[in-house]
Design an enzyme around this catalytic site. Sequence first.
Site, PDB file in Angstrom:
ATOM      1  N   ASN A   1     -29.251   9.394 -10.873  1.00 26.77           N
ATOM      2  CA  ASN A   1     -28.999   7.864  -9.137  1.00 26.77           C
ATOM      3  C   ASN A   1     -28.057   8.676  -7.839  1.00 26.77           C
ATOM      4  O   ASN A   1     -27.760   9.018  -7.595  1.00 26.77           O
ATOM      5  CB  ASN A   1     -27.181   7.433  -9.845  1.00 26.77           C
ATOM      6  CG  ASN A   1     -26.393   8.552 -11.048  1.00 26.77           C
ATOM      7  OD1 ASN A   1     -26.717   9.635 -10.927  1.00 26.77           O
ATOM      8  ND2 ASN A   1     -25.583   7.949 -11.212  1.00 26.77           N
TER       9      ASN A   1
ATOM     10  N   HIS B   1     -16.353   1.940  -9.446  1.00 32.29           N
ATOM     11  CA  HIS B   1     -17.153   3.255 -10.348  1.00 32.29           C
ATOM     12  C   HIS B   1     -18.524   2.027  -9.875  1.00 32.29           C
ATOM     13  O   HIS B   1     -18.759   1.734 -11.080  1.00 32.29           O
ATOM     14  CB  HIS B   1     -16.479   3.711 -10.663  1.00 32.29           C
ATOM     15  CG  HIS B   1     -17.433   4.506 -11.266  1.00 32.29           C
ATOM     16  ND1 HIS B   1     -17.573   5.811 -12.129  1.00 32.29           N
ATOM     17  CD2 HIS B   1     -18.684   5.307 -10.633  1.00 32.29           C
ATOM     18  CE1 HIS B   1     -18.261   6.881 -12.088  1.00 32.29           C
ATOM     19  NE2 HIS B   1     -18.835   6.257 -11.037  1.00 32.29           N
TER      20      HIS B   1
ATOM     21  N   GLN C   1     -10.601   4.916 -15.401  1.00 32.14           N
ATOM     22  CA  GLN C   1     -11.444   3.475 -15.172  1.00 32.14           C
ATOM     23  C   GLN C   1     -11.183   2.759 -16.695  1.00 32.14           C
ATOM     24  O   GLN C   1     -11.646   3.753 -17.475  1.00 32.14           O
ATOM     25  CB  GLN C   1     -12.811   4.256 -15.123  1.00 32.14           C
ATOM     26  CG  GLN C   1     -13.058   5.153 -14.185  1.00 32.14           C
ATOM     27  CD  GLN C   1     -14.161   5.913 -13.133  1.00 32.14           C
ATOM     28  OE1 GLN C   1     -13.980   6.631 -12.119  1.00 32.14           O
ATOM     29  NE2 GLN C   1     -14.889   5.088 -13.668  1.00 32.14           N
TER      30      GLN C   1
HETATM   31  P1  NAD Z   1     -25.107  19.228  -9.093  1.00 29.78           P
HETATM   32  O1  NAD Z   1     -25.182  19.955 -10.159  1.00 29.78           O
HETATM   33  O2  NAD Z   1     -26.859  18.813  -8.922  1.00 29.78           O
HETATM   34  O3  NAD Z   1     -23.891  19.410  -8.276  1.00 29.78           O
HETATM   35  C1  NAD Z   1     -23.218  19.857  -8.379  1.00 29.78           C
HETATM   36  C2  NAD Z   1     -22.870  21.232  -7.767  1.00 29.78           C
HETATM   37  O4  NAD Z   1     -21.115  20.918  -6.888  1.00 29.78           O
HETATM   38  C3  NAD Z   1     -22.812  22.841  -7.997  1.00 29.78           C
HETATM   39  O5  NAD Z   1     -23.989  23.203  -7.329  1.00 29.78           O
HETATM   40  C4  NAD Z   1     -21.848  23.315  -8.316  1.00 29.78           C
HETATM   41  O6  NAD Z   1     -22.299  24.639  -7.991  1.00 29.78           O
HETATM   42  C5  NAD Z   1     -20.579  22.635  -7.393  1.00 29.78           C
HETATM   43  N1  NAD Z   1     -19.636  23.178  -7.671  1.00 29.78           N
HETATM   44  C6  NAD Z   1     -18.906  22.957  -9.514  1.00 29.78           C
HETATM   45  N2  NAD Z   1     -18.334  23.462  -9.072  1.00 29.78           N
HETATM   46  C7  NAD Z   1     -17.480  23.746  -7.872  1.00 29.78           C
HETATM   47  C8  NAD Z   1     -16.429  23.954  -7.768  1.00 29.78           C
HETATM   48  N3  NAD Z   1     -14.992  24.167  -8.388  1.00 29.78           N
HETATM   49  N4  NAD Z   1     -16.494  23.582  -6.102  1.00 29.78           N
HETATM   50  C9  NAD Z   1     -17.752  24.313  -4.770  1.00 29.78           C
HETATM   51  N5  NAD Z   1     -18.465  23.426  -6.218  1.00 29.78           N
HETATM   52  C10 NAD Z   1     -18.611  23.400  -6.566  1.00 29.78           C
HETATM   53  O7  NAD Z   1     -24.665  17.969  -9.956  1.00 29.78           O
HETATM   54  P2  NAD Z   1     -24.611  16.443  -8.788  1.00 29.78           P
HETATM   55  O8  NAD Z   1     -26.272  15.550  -9.876  1.00 29.78           O
HETATM   56  O9  NAD Z   1     -25.191  16.661  -7.250  1.00 29.78           O
HETATM   57  O10 NAD Z   1     -23.353  15.778  -9.353  1.00 29.78           O
HETATM   58  C11 NAD Z   1     -22.108  15.705  -8.437  1.00 29.78           C
HETATM   59  C12 NAD Z   1     -21.047  15.428  -9.506  1.00 29.78           C
HETATM   60  O11 NAD Z   1     -21.285  13.612  -9.602  1.00 29.78           O
HETATM   61  C13 NAD Z   1     -21.445  15.135 -10.657  1.00 29.78           C
HETATM   62  O12 NAD Z   1     -20.709  15.860 -11.992  1.00 29.78           O
HETATM   63  C14 NAD Z   1     -20.331  13.324 -10.958  1.00 29.78           C
HETATM   64  O13 NAD Z   1     -19.203  13.615 -11.094  1.00 29.78           O
HETATM   65  C15 NAD Z   1     -20.942  12.933  -9.743  1.00 29.78           C
HETATM   66  N6  NAD Z   1     -21.516  11.330  -9.460  1.00 29.78           N
HETATM   67  C16 NAD Z   1     -21.028  10.039  -9.403  1.00 29.78           C
HETATM   68  C17 NAD Z   1     -21.341   9.307  -9.672  1.00 29.78           C
HETATM   69  C18 NAD Z   1     -21.108   8.151  -9.268  1.00 29.78           C
HETATM   70  O14 NAD Z   1     -21.299   7.106  -9.635  1.00 29.78           O
HETATM   71  N7  NAD Z   1     -19.797   8.072  -8.770  1.00 29.78           N
HETATM   72  C19 NAD Z   1     -22.951   8.796 -10.216  1.00 29.78           C
HETATM   73  C20 NAD Z   1     -23.850  10.497 -10.314  1.00 29.78           C
HETATM   74  C21 NAD Z   1     -22.750  12.226  -9.938  1.00 29.78           C
END
Ligand code: NAD
Length: 393
Positions: free
Chosen positions: A152, A344, A320
């Site tokens: 997503n 959400h 949530q």
């Molecule tokens: P991903 O694993 O591809 O990327 C996450 C990035 O965050 C990585 O590059 C990692 O190094 C970085 N990171 C981790 N800790 C960090 C910190 N302390 N400071 C700075 N950067 C940091 O994940 P993604 O697919 O991009 O998704 C990210 C997040 O988005 C998911 O873990 C989830 O919590 C959230 N998300 C939300 C929804 C929604 O419906 N709202 C849907 C999907 C994902």
Amino acid sequence: SASALKRNIVAAARGQRMLNGRTLAPTVNHGSSAGLKVLAVLYKGGEAAKQEPRLLGSVENQLGIREWLEAQGHEYIVTDSKEGPDSVFQKELKDTDILITTPFHPGYLTRELIKTAPRLKLCVTAGVGSDHIDLDAAVEREIQVLEVTGSNVVSVAEHVMMSILLLVHNFVPAHEMIERGEWQVSDIARNAFDLEGKVIGTLGAGRIGRLVLERLKPFNPKELLYYDYAPLSAENAEKLGARRVEDLKEFVSQCDIITINAPLHEGTRGLVNADLLSHFKPGAWLVNTARGAICVAEDVAAALKTGQLNGYAGDVWNVQPAPRDHPWRHMKNHLGGGNGMVPHYSGTTLDAQARYAAGTKEILERYFEGKAQEPANVIVGLGKYETKSYGQR
Ligand code: NAD
């Protein structure tokens, strides 16, 4: 070749598999392939789910896998009841083998609950983001945690774009004015701006962060910045034209607009608090579709009130469903706007649901057949983290 054979033998000894020289995540099946109990905690879809079968992530439509699971002799329990010891989640967990959850209506799998689930071997997150599971406890118990990585991320990146635009252009109060039957352009225009020429930064530059940067570029920002302990590849940094800022306070102090795209873990919980907010550019806009608990709810509401933030938008909450009196439901800036909060749902568009339902089925299929999993989907493998995204360890 002899060296490939040797690599395979070494990998096999480590419980890994090699495919064309690529190490695959360990095979997850623990031996049993029938008669397993699968428990899914999903959100209630109500009338909408009866009318719209593509709402696959709902209790009613059950990710579309009931017939398939039952045909193989597995038991499938689906519920939205998830809080407290009398919930279906906590009661059924006791003899569950496989738990399916979603971030949208999270079944919070705490360390305490894991202790009540001796048979639990596999957790599948139908979506992206497994912070609702105590990952350290899962590592210790050798419970594997998989996500449908990437399922997503476009949906969320588009939602981020929408949220940035609606805050900067002061859209929500403008629409509310129209619904009230009023028309006073100056009341809206006094706090409406363009994206062009602004400094925009992403906290987290993984899959979603990169898609957001890519989508922001054509708006001609003054500069794109990112903060992430994992630097972009040289190729991506050049393609996206984003500059890395290594100090967090320096990063936030340079941005007109910040979007949060990092997972929730011990290094990001409460990261955006009163102290960090005091380093933001006064009047900055903040969009958080990552996880609510990355921001301290009361501190964000206070910053909006004082004008330190001009706007806050997102779809994720620290609890949530969010309680009716959650400060983010009603918080406003001093002009009565600046709130772009929604429930959400950014990652559960119908397009996303089709992808994460199919991805969940594929993970289960591989598990039942004893096949290695797609490495990118494995958050916790057998007794260890397989991702670098959930904090530096
Ligand atoms: P991903 O694993 O591809 O990327 C996450 C990035 O965050 C990585 O590059 C990692 O190094 C970085 N990171 C981790 N800790 C960090 C910190 N302390 N400071 C700075 N950067 C940091 O994940 P993604 O697919 O991009 O998704 C990210 C997040 O988005 C998911 O873990 C989830 O919590 C959230 N998300 C939300 C929804 C929604 O419906 N709202 C849907 C999907 C994902």
